[in-house]
Write a protein that holds these residues in place. Structure first.
Motif, PDB file in Angstrom:
ATOM      1  N   SER A 153      -7.150  12.159  -8.549  1.00  0.00           N
ATOM      2  CA  SER A 153      -7.676  10.857  -8.138  1.00  0.00           C
ATOM      3  C   SER A 153      -6.834   9.738  -8.733  1.00  0.00           C
ATOM      4  CB  SER A 153      -9.134  10.687  -8.583  1.00  0.00           C
ATOM      5  OG  SER A 153      -9.233  10.681  -9.990  1.00  0.00           O
ATOM      6  N   GLN A 154      -6.968   8.564  -8.114  1.00  0.00           N
ATOM      7  CA  GLN A 154      -6.257   7.384  -8.600  1.00  0.00           C
ATOM      8  C   GLN A 154      -7.045   6.128  -8.276  1.00  0.00           C
ATOM      9  OE1 GLN A 154      -2.997   5.680  -6.456  1.00  0.00           O
ATOM     10  NE2 GLN A 154      -1.842   5.247  -8.305  1.00  0.00           N
ATOM     11  N   GLU A 155      -6.956   5.155  -9.182  1.00  0.00           N
ATOM     12  CA  GLU A 155      -7.517   3.815  -8.954  1.00  0.00           C
ATOM     13  C   GLU A 155      -6.432   2.788  -9.215  1.00  0.00           C
ATOM     14  OE1 GLU A 155     -11.179   0.882 -10.367  1.00  0.00           O
ATOM     15  OE2 GLU A 155     -10.747   2.726 -11.489  1.00  0.00           O
ATOM     16  N   ILE A 156      -6.235   1.859  -8.268  1.00  0.00           N
ATOM     17  CA  ILE A 156      -5.270   0.784  -8.447  1.00  0.00           C
ATOM     18  C   ILE A 156      -5.955  -0.356  -9.178  1.00  0.00           C
ATOM     19  CG2 ILE A 156      -3.663  -0.791  -7.322  1.00  0.00           C
ATOM     20  CD1 ILE A 156      -3.055   2.207  -7.048  1.00  0.00           C
ATOM     21  N   LEU A 157      -5.387  -0.768 -10.309  1.00  0.00           N
ATOM     22  CA  LEU A 157      -5.977  -1.811 -11.132  1.00  0.00           C
ATOM     23  C   LEU A 157      -5.411  -3.191 -10.806  1.00  0.00           C
ATOM     24  CD1 LEU A 157      -5.927   0.116 -14.539  1.00  0.00           C
ATOM     25  CD2 LEU A 157      -7.781  -0.014 -12.850  1.00  0.00           C
ATOM     26  N   SER A 179      -8.985   5.178  -4.655  1.00  0.00           N
ATOM     27  CA  SER A 179      -9.946   4.077  -4.640  1.00  0.00           C
ATOM     28  C   SER A 179      -9.928   3.289  -3.334  1.00  0.00           C
ATOM     29  CB  SER A 179      -9.675   3.127  -5.811  1.00  0.00           C
ATOM     30  OG  SER A 179      -8.345   2.626  -5.769  1.00  0.00           O
ATOM     31  N   ASP A 180      -8.846   3.392  -2.549  1.00  0.00           N
ATOM     32  CA  ASP A 180      -8.762   2.712  -1.261  1.00  0.00           C
ATOM     33  C   ASP A 180      -9.112   3.624  -0.086  1.00  0.00           C
ATOM     34  OD1 ASP A 180      -7.962   0.407  -2.534  1.00  0.00           O
ATOM     35  OD2 ASP A 180      -5.828   0.818  -2.284  1.00  0.00           O
ATOM     36  N   GLY A 181      -9.613   4.817  -0.378  1.00  0.00           N
ATOM     37  CA  GLY A 181      -9.994   5.728   0.688  1.00  0.00           C
ATOM     38  C   GLY A 181      -8.842   6.504   1.284  1.00  0.00           C
ATOM     39  N   THR A 190      -8.091  -1.283   3.898  1.00  0.00           N
ATOM     40  CA  THR A 190      -8.614  -0.115   4.602  1.00  0.00           C
ATOM     41  C   THR A 190      -7.472   0.576   5.309  1.00  0.00           C
ATOM     42  OG1 THR A 190      -9.048  -1.315   6.669  1.00  0.00           O
ATOM     43  CG2 THR A 190     -10.803  -1.330   5.007  1.00  0.00           C
ATOM     44  N   GLU A 191      -7.731   1.762   5.844  1.00  0.00           N
ATOM     45  CA  GLU A 191      -6.691   2.461   6.598  1.00  0.00           C
ATOM     46  C   GLU A 191      -6.278   1.650   7.822  1.00  0.00           C
ATOM     47  OE1 GLU A 191      -5.798   6.769   8.774  1.00  0.00           O
ATOM     48  OE2 GLU A 191      -7.650   6.462   7.632  1.00  0.00           O
ATOM     49  N   LYS A 192      -7.209   0.908   8.419  1.00  0.00           N
ATOM     50  CA  LYS A 192      -6.898   0.098   9.597  1.00  0.00           C
ATOM     51  C   LYS A 192      -5.892  -0.991   9.250  1.00  0.00           C
ATOM     52  CE  LYS A 192      -8.974  -2.752  13.206  1.00  0.00           C
ATOM     53  NZ  LYS A 192     -10.241  -3.307  13.754  1.00  0.00           N
ATOM     54  N   THR A 193      -6.138  -1.748   8.169  1.00  0.00           N
ATOM     55  CA  THR A 193      -5.200  -2.803   7.792  1.00  0.00           C
ATOM     56  C   THR A 193      -3.929  -2.225   7.184  1.00  0.00           C
ATOM     57  OG1 THR A 193      -6.331  -3.024   5.641  1.00  0.00           O
ATOM     58  CG2 THR A 193      -7.015  -4.504   7.393  1.00  0.00           C
ATOM     59  N   PHE A 194      -4.002  -0.981   6.744  1.00  0.00           N
ATOM     60  CA  PHE A 194      -2.836  -0.294   6.177  1.00  0.00           C
ATOM     61  C   PHE A 194      -1.692  -0.236   7.181  1.00  0.00           C
ATOM     62  CE2 PHE A 194      -1.347   2.957   3.120  1.00  0.00           C
ATOM     63  CZ  PHE A 194      -0.327   3.529   3.855  1.00  0.00           C
ATOM     64  N   PHE A 195      -1.986   0.184   8.420  1.00  0.00           N
ATOM     65  CA  PHE A 195      -0.930   0.419   9.408  1.00  0.00           C
ATOM     66  C   PHE A 195      -0.860  -0.641  10.507  1.00  0.00           C
ATOM     67  CE2 PHE A 195      -1.503   4.778   7.750  1.00  0.00           C
ATOM     68  CZ  PHE A 195      -0.190   5.042   7.412  1.00  0.00           C
ATOM     69  N   GLN A 255       0.822  -1.201   0.000  1.00  0.00           N
ATOM     70  CA  GLN A 255       0.000   0.000   0.000  1.00  0.00           C
ATOM     71  C   GLN A 255       0.859   1.256   0.000  1.00  0.00           C
ATOM     72  OE1 GLN A 255      -3.059  -0.085  -0.465  1.00  0.00           O
ATOM     73  NE2 GLN A 255      -3.644   2.006  -0.148  1.00  0.00           N
ATOM     74  N   MET A 256       1.958   1.242   0.741  1.00  0.00           N
ATOM     75  CA  MET A 256       2.828   2.405   0.745  1.00  0.00           C
ATOM     76  C   MET A 256       3.406   2.674  -0.638  1.00  0.00           C
ATOM     77  SD  MET A 256       4.914   1.794   4.261  1.00  0.00           S
ATOM     78  CE  MET A 256       4.052   1.511   5.801  1.00  0.00           C
ATOM     79  N   LEU A 257       3.671   1.612  -1.371  1.00  0.00           N
ATOM     80  CA  LEU A 257       4.247   1.778  -2.695  1.00  0.00           C
ATOM     81  C   LEU A 257       3.296   2.501  -3.635  1.00  0.00           C
ATOM     82  CD1 LEU A 257       5.816  -1.750  -3.096  1.00  0.00           C
ATOM     83  CD2 LEU A 257       6.960   0.343  -2.436  1.00  0.00           C
ATOM     84  N   LEU A 258       2.021   2.440  -3.353  1.00  0.00           N
ATOM     85  CA  LEU A 258       1.050   3.084  -4.217  1.00  0.00           C
ATOM     86  C   LEU A 258       1.241   4.586  -4.242  1.00  0.00           C
ATOM     87  CD1 LEU A 258      -2.157   1.110  -3.289  1.00  0.00           C
ATOM     88  CD2 LEU A 258      -0.344   0.522  -4.861  1.00  0.00           C
ATOM     89  N   CYS A 259       1.765   5.133  -3.178  1.00  0.00           N
ATOM     90  CA  CYS A 259       1.945   6.577  -3.109  1.00  0.00           C
ATOM     91  C   CYS A 259       2.763   7.069  -4.293  1.00  0.00           C
ATOM     92  CB  CYS A 259       2.667   6.946  -1.820  1.00  0.00           C
ATOM     93  SG  CYS A 259       1.902   6.290  -0.343  1.00  0.00           S
ATOM     94  N   LEU A 260       3.862   6.383  -4.581  1.00  0.00           N
ATOM     95  CA  LEU A 260       4.705   6.818  -5.675  1.00  0.00           C
ATOM     96  C   LEU A 260       4.061   6.577  -7.016  1.00  0.00           C
ATOM     97  CD1 LEU A 260       7.320   7.846  -6.860  1.00  0.00           C
ATOM     98  CD2 LEU A 260       7.088   7.988  -4.404  1.00  0.00           C
ATOM     99  N   THR A 261       3.241   5.541  -7.106  1.00  0.00           N
ATOM    100  CA  THR A 261       2.553   5.279  -8.354  1.00  0.00           C
ATOM    101  C   THR A 261       1.653   6.443  -8.711  1.00  0.00           C
ATOM    102  OG1 THR A 261       2.532   2.944  -7.794  1.00  0.00           O
ATOM    103  CG2 THR A 261       1.127   3.637  -9.588  1.00  0.00           C
TER     104      THR A 261
END
Length: 301
Positions: free
Chosen positions: A187-191, A111-113, A245-250, A39-45
């Motif tokens: 905005s962004q959506e992870i495919l 897309s993941d909130g 979700t943000e909960k499972t994120f961290f 999930q953290m890697l998505l930031c750079l994407t």
């Protein structure tokens, strides 16, 4: 994020004690199976794929864009767009969080909130743990949609972390679609995404089979296959499925690792009744090392 390397000593003790006897109990670890890293890697994407300054927009107009949706290929992507992608990858490779975050709209949606605050926190934590990650972004396709620009990209990330004489290797591939207006990503959506972590001299090589998306309530198959012959090795592992979700994120999850009777993990799952994104992760360990893989599953109507 709990450090995956903390598992290594316990795993070694487990294998030593079980070498000449059948494992009859599971061992429990607190572990996030790589999904928070993914999930953290998505930031750079988001940044690498979505940024386009006004010069790029002008170039798009010059090659015939109209208010209608017009699909374009990587081959005819405007030079300003490719230049910006190169510059953003360079900023990521030198760990410049502020430069990265400057390209986000204050009202950015994901897309993941997620939002820009969460992404900045995630990037900071990731680069503290992995100071040598390398980013490379390629344009898969791009198009205009009214006054907006939409780009689909593939970002690959690779790097290592060293601690207490052990090395953890990370490899990730993320395909995403970004919408940007003017100079800001809106905005962004992870495919699709897959992240793999390995540690040890001879970790299992995992081949994963999982559809990118399924319909609500539909059954699906998840296979995490060890490609090398197991022989007399003891193989332990598990699979974990969680909503993104943000909960499972961290927050790391506890998993139970059990003796496997075959060369991998084979699961039949069922998609939830409502559309959402989920991580499906596998952990596999043997005497020579540890490997985990996390794959995104999109649940759609």
């Amino acid at each position: 994020m709990r450090n995956f390397l903390n598992l290594v000593p316990s795993a070694s003790e487990y294998f030593s004690s079980r070498r000449d006897e059948k494992a009859d109990q599971a061992i429990v670890f607190g572990f996030n199976c790589g999904q928070s890293i993914a999930q953290m890697l998505l930031c750079l994407t988001v940044v690498s794929a979505g940024v386009l300054h006004q010069g790029a927009a002008t170039a798009i107009g010059a090659i015939g864009a109209s208010p209608r949706t017009i699909a374009q290929t990587p081959a005819n992507a405007p030079a300003p767009l490719t230049k910006v992608l190169t510059e953003i990858d360079a900023a990521a490779n030198r760990r410049d969080v502020k430069a990265v975050m400057a390209f986000y709209s204050p009202n950015f949606t994901h897309s993941d909130g997620l939002n820009s605050r969460i992404m900045e926190k995630a990037l900071t934590q990731l680069w503290e743990r992995y100071p040598s990650l390398n980013y490379r972004t390629e344009i898969k396709s791009w198009k205009t949609e009214g006054s907006a620009i939409i780009a689909e990209t593939i970002t690959t990330i690779a790097g290592t972390q060293k601690k207490d004489g052990r090395e953890l290797s990370l490899k990730a591939t993320i395909r995403s679609q970004q919408r940007f207006e003017g100079e800001k990503i809106v905005s962004q959506e992870i495919l699709a995404e897959q992240t793999q972590l390995t540690s040890g001299q001879n970790p299992p090589t995992i081949q994963v089979n999982l559809p990118e998306q399924v319909k609500v309530g539909e059954e699906y198959h998840f296979d995490a296959i060890v490609r090398e012959p197991i022989g007399d090795d003891i193989l332990i592992g598990t699979v974990l499925e969680e909503p993104i979700t943000e909960k499972t994120f961290f927050n790391p999850s506890e998993v139970e690792l059990e003796l496997l009777n075959s060369g991998g993990i084979f699961k039949v799952g069922k998609a939830p009744a409502t559309p959402e994104n989920r991580w499906v992760s596998a952990v596999l360990m043997r005497q020579g090392g540890i490997a985990t893989v996390s794959v995104r599953l999109r649940v759609v109507k």
